[in-house]
Design an enzyme around this catalytic site. Sequence first.
Site, PDB file in Angstrom:
ATOM      1  N   HIS A  70      75.487  62.065  23.065  1.00 58.51           N
ATOM      2  CA  HIS A  70      75.386  60.659  23.451  1.00 58.51           C
ATOM      3  C   HIS A  70      74.328  59.931  22.617  1.00 58.51           C
ATOM      4  O   HIS A  70      74.655  59.081  21.794  1.00 58.51           O
ATOM      5  CB  HIS A  70      75.062  60.560  24.943  1.00 58.51           C
ATOM      6  CG  HIS A  70      74.946  59.155  25.439  1.00 58.51           C
ATOM      7  ND1 HIS A  70      74.167  58.808  26.525  1.00 58.51           N
ATOM      8  CD2 HIS A  70      75.498  58.000  25.010  1.00 58.51           C
ATOM      9  CE1 HIS A  70      74.264  57.519  26.735  1.00 58.51           C
ATOM     10  NE2 HIS A  70      75.051  56.994  25.825  1.00 58.51           N
ATOM     11  N   HIS A  90      74.259  56.348  19.585  1.00 58.37           N
ATOM     12  CA  HIS A  90      73.185  55.342  19.538  1.00 58.37           C
ATOM     13  C   HIS A  90      72.366  55.423  18.250  1.00 58.37           C
ATOM     14  O   HIS A  90      72.216  54.435  17.527  1.00 58.37           O
ATOM     15  CB  HIS A  90      72.253  55.524  20.732  1.00 58.37           C
ATOM     16  CG  HIS A  90      72.800  55.053  22.025  1.00 58.37           C
ATOM     17  ND1 HIS A  90      72.441  53.854  22.603  1.00 58.37           N
ATOM     18  CD2 HIS A  90      73.687  55.625  22.886  1.00 58.37           C
ATOM     19  CE1 HIS A  90      73.079  53.700  23.746  1.00 58.37           C
ATOM     20  NE2 HIS A  90      73.851  54.769  23.946  1.00 58.37           N
ATOM     21  N   HIS A 119      81.591  56.555  21.799  1.00 63.98           N
ATOM     22  CA  HIS A 119      80.563  56.246  22.791  1.00 63.98           C
ATOM     23  C   HIS A 119      81.167  56.110  24.181  1.00 63.98           C
ATOM     24  O   HIS A 119      80.595  56.596  25.169  1.00 63.98           O
ATOM     25  CB  HIS A 119      79.811  54.965  22.427  1.00 63.98           C
ATOM     26  CG  HIS A 119      78.759  54.608  23.436  1.00 63.98           C
ATOM     27  ND1 HIS A 119      78.943  53.625  24.386  1.00 63.98           N
ATOM     28  CD2 HIS A 119      77.529  55.122  23.663  1.00 63.98           C
ATOM     29  CE1 HIS A 119      77.870  53.550  25.140  1.00 63.98           C
ATOM     30  NE2 HIS A 119      76.987  54.444  24.729  1.00 63.98           N
ATOM     31  N   ASN A 172      80.012  58.367  27.394  1.00 65.01           N
ATOM     32  CA  ASN A 172      79.084  57.587  28.218  1.00 65.01           C
ATOM     33  C   ASN A 172      79.614  57.254  29.606  1.00 65.01           C
ATOM     34  O   ASN A 172      78.946  57.503  30.606  1.00 65.01           O
ATOM     35  CB  ASN A 172      78.704  56.290  27.511  1.00 65.01           C
ATOM     36  CG  ASN A 172      77.697  55.485  28.309  1.00 65.01           C
ATOM     37  OD1 ASN A 172      76.526  55.854  28.408  1.00 65.01           O
ATOM     38  ND2 ASN A 172      78.136  54.394  28.909  1.00 65.01           N
ATOM     39  N   ILE A 179      75.331  49.669  26.221  1.00 68.17           N
ATOM     40  CA  ILE A 179      74.571  50.172  27.377  1.00 68.17           C
ATOM     41  C   ILE A 179      74.278  51.646  27.141  1.00 68.17           C
ATOM     42  O   ILE A 179      74.965  52.295  26.358  1.00 68.17           O
ATOM     43  CB  ILE A 179      75.344  49.984  28.702  1.00 68.17           C
ATOM     44  CG1 ILE A 179      74.470  50.303  29.903  1.00 68.17           C
ATOM     45  CG2 ILE A 179      76.590  50.837  28.715  1.00 68.17           C
ATOM     46  CD1 ILE A 179      73.311  49.368  30.105  1.00 68.17           C
TER      47      ILE A 179
END
Length: 863
Positions: A524, A529, A715, A719, A863
Amino acid sequence: MFSGVTGILNKGRKIRGTVVLMRKNVLDYNTIISIGGGNVRGVIDSGINLIGSTVDGLTAFLGRSVSLQLISATKSDSNGKGKVGKDTFLEGIIASLPTLGAGESAFNIHFEWDDDMGIPAAFYIKNYMQVEFYLKTLTLEDVPNHGTIHFVCNSWVYNSKLYKTPRIFFANKTYLPSETPSPLVKYREEELHNLRGDGTGERKEHERIYDYDVYNDLGNPDHGENFVRPVIGGSSTLPYPRRGRTGRYPTLKDPKSEKPATEVYVPRDENFGHLKSSDFLTYGIKSLSQCVLPAFESAFDLNFTPNEFDSFQDVRDLFEGGIKLPLDVISTISPLPVIKELFRTDGEQVLKFPEPHIIQVSKSAWMTDEEFAREMLAGVNPCMIRGLKEFPPKSNLDPTIYGDQTSKITADVMELDGCTIEEALASGRLFILDYHDTFMPYLRRINETSAKAYATRTILFLKENGTLKPVAIELSLPHPDGDNSGVVSQVILPANEGVESTIWLLAKAYVVVNDSCYHQLMSHWLNTHAVIEPFIIATHRQLSVLHPIHKLLTPHFRDTMNINALARQSLINADGIIEKTFLPSKYGVEMSSAVYKNWVFPDQALPNDLIKRNMAVKDSSSPYGLRLLIEDYPYAVDGLEIWETIKTWVQDYVSLYYATDDDIKIDSELQHWWKEVVEEGHGDLKDKPWWPKLQTLEELVEVCTIIIWTASALHAAVNFGQYPYGGFILNRPTLSRRLLPEQGTSQYEEMVKSPQKAYLRTITPKLQTLIDLSVIEILSRHASDEVYLGERENPHWTSDSKALQAFQKFANKLAEIEAKLAKKNNDPSLSHRFGPVQLPYTLLHPTSEEGLTFRGIPNSISI
């Protein structure tokens, strides 16, 4: 093309325009936090009216405070730059405009534009107020010899004195650098120069400068030894993708570490310029870390509630009955809008969480071997399982440092439904979930803390009915005689009854603890990110907003730098939420650096990833050119549909602007962009031979597809299932606190007499569970104004009609895929899509409603 043209240019003609802006959003985190237990809604309502409470008031307030000047794309001044028109101020507010969103206001404006000025394609804007505003759009109507011109701005505009040069915005026209109209060339270059800055000084809130730095801001050595963390990035020992530079002062005790700040700088347009109604999910992490979590810790310090669950029903009570907390704790957290949205609190001092999807149908199916295996293919971390090609499994750890790390699992102990080990390997029916090499180098240090864990290997067998079953779990510890002596391992086999079944359940828990931590920090955080941030920085530094690749990629960067900054501030920082609740504690980011050493950009393409993990083989006769070794692999099946659709869209779009490979090579902005991505953004890996050279159309399509896939579908897959699966801590514990009990000990006797209590004393305790649930529920939610794959915030993002047609084709294809995937989830022969928990795999369905939906692919890591 010439809509609204009334004839030849008229001397002194006025061009009518509409400016849409959003007043500074006072509903920010600091406002909410400062309210405490007061009348939140009343303060918020009054805050909205700080800048103009009525139409007349707003018009009067802005008055002659905002001016614009049009810039010509066809007529140059004596310096070769496009001619600049007269200063023109905003006029009256437009009372109603159907396209306005929440918090937006529209204003009339009329520009004097003589016939010798040509066609405008840019404008300067000056803000003479002390407060900033968010500029959404400018639309020009009836431009002579052109028609309507759209400017999509989406930018914060501060007082003009804060800028060295006036703020400039360009129309939504697309130009390659070599095709830019000569009057716009210098404006294009100047804007990129402004965005790059000079690499010095501490960044200020109003600035829009994009630059690189290492992860030297996670620790705070001035607060003591427990807050010291190594600099991550900038070396071959601890490599890492770059983050956005803030330029803050160093700490006193370590000049290489950057002093933490209350508010972390990101380029101003990376701050949220859009309303998220009343949910404010993006600020939830900060409110949790600064308000909610201290309240939880206070309650446990006062022994108001025991820190242990005593039964599985105690865990289910978090959703069915709630947990009692002191009244002052409830009153501290309940006024916060974001918390009201996430938890249920009432006058009985009860905190109640929403029921995770994993137990909405069956309360105990999570315990089955079938579900344990299925989640490796359809859970929240479905990209780690590998096809096993040799037996016993080997290690890649250096034997001169770690000794013999080869697996101790033997063929004779595994139940392979009558197959020999050779037959199972040859037919591609053996698989492995292997965390041995990731955890072993850190395990001795981890186990010196309150945590107690193993490095795990799990062997799985593909049955005739197409489902996976686990056949052995290896639990390994560092050798007591030292690292170079190898490991001490024990092999646990499946069992259905007696104490052996409890040992097997615990073994699966140790595997899931490894998986949970790898998922959060590597699958993740690192692989979506962190690796995307350098592409964001390089795109703004090197690709003009006029560049077609800028227009292609930037929707997939929305909010990412901001959410990453929040993560460095509250999640992955020293003593932050991840360190408090996940196994590696202070070593987590350092471990992710070790994983980044083996990150390969081309392998982030889903087809390449599947082949590298031996989950697929190349097959020109199969869809997408490969054949899955497990046909019922929901993440891969759905992902390949999405991957191919993204790639087709990118191909269609790129081909509009580049006809040949030579067009790629001579694009100066594109070549500078890629050089900077490789040598600066991912500079610690710059010498790797696998980087594409970006010399061909094929390479450009693949590069852009990987970026978009990573920021959107990958993602989403790793997520938005966090709370649906991990909200029930028994299913996805994040900590293990003791090793398997040995016979003759009191812990072993407890395991015999009370298997549930033994399990609960091993995994994440109650306080850390509350923290985990609070965080992953925020991370698993969609905000009210999310923009999904196949959507754009503004329909006028480009003036190119062919690009708009290609994008509509992309959106239509995604809608077809969504309907197709829904049908797959109703196919009873596809057991991995549904499982014993009866939870259909929907994480790669493109669209979603607001909230905790277990579906939806946002355009970006928001997010």
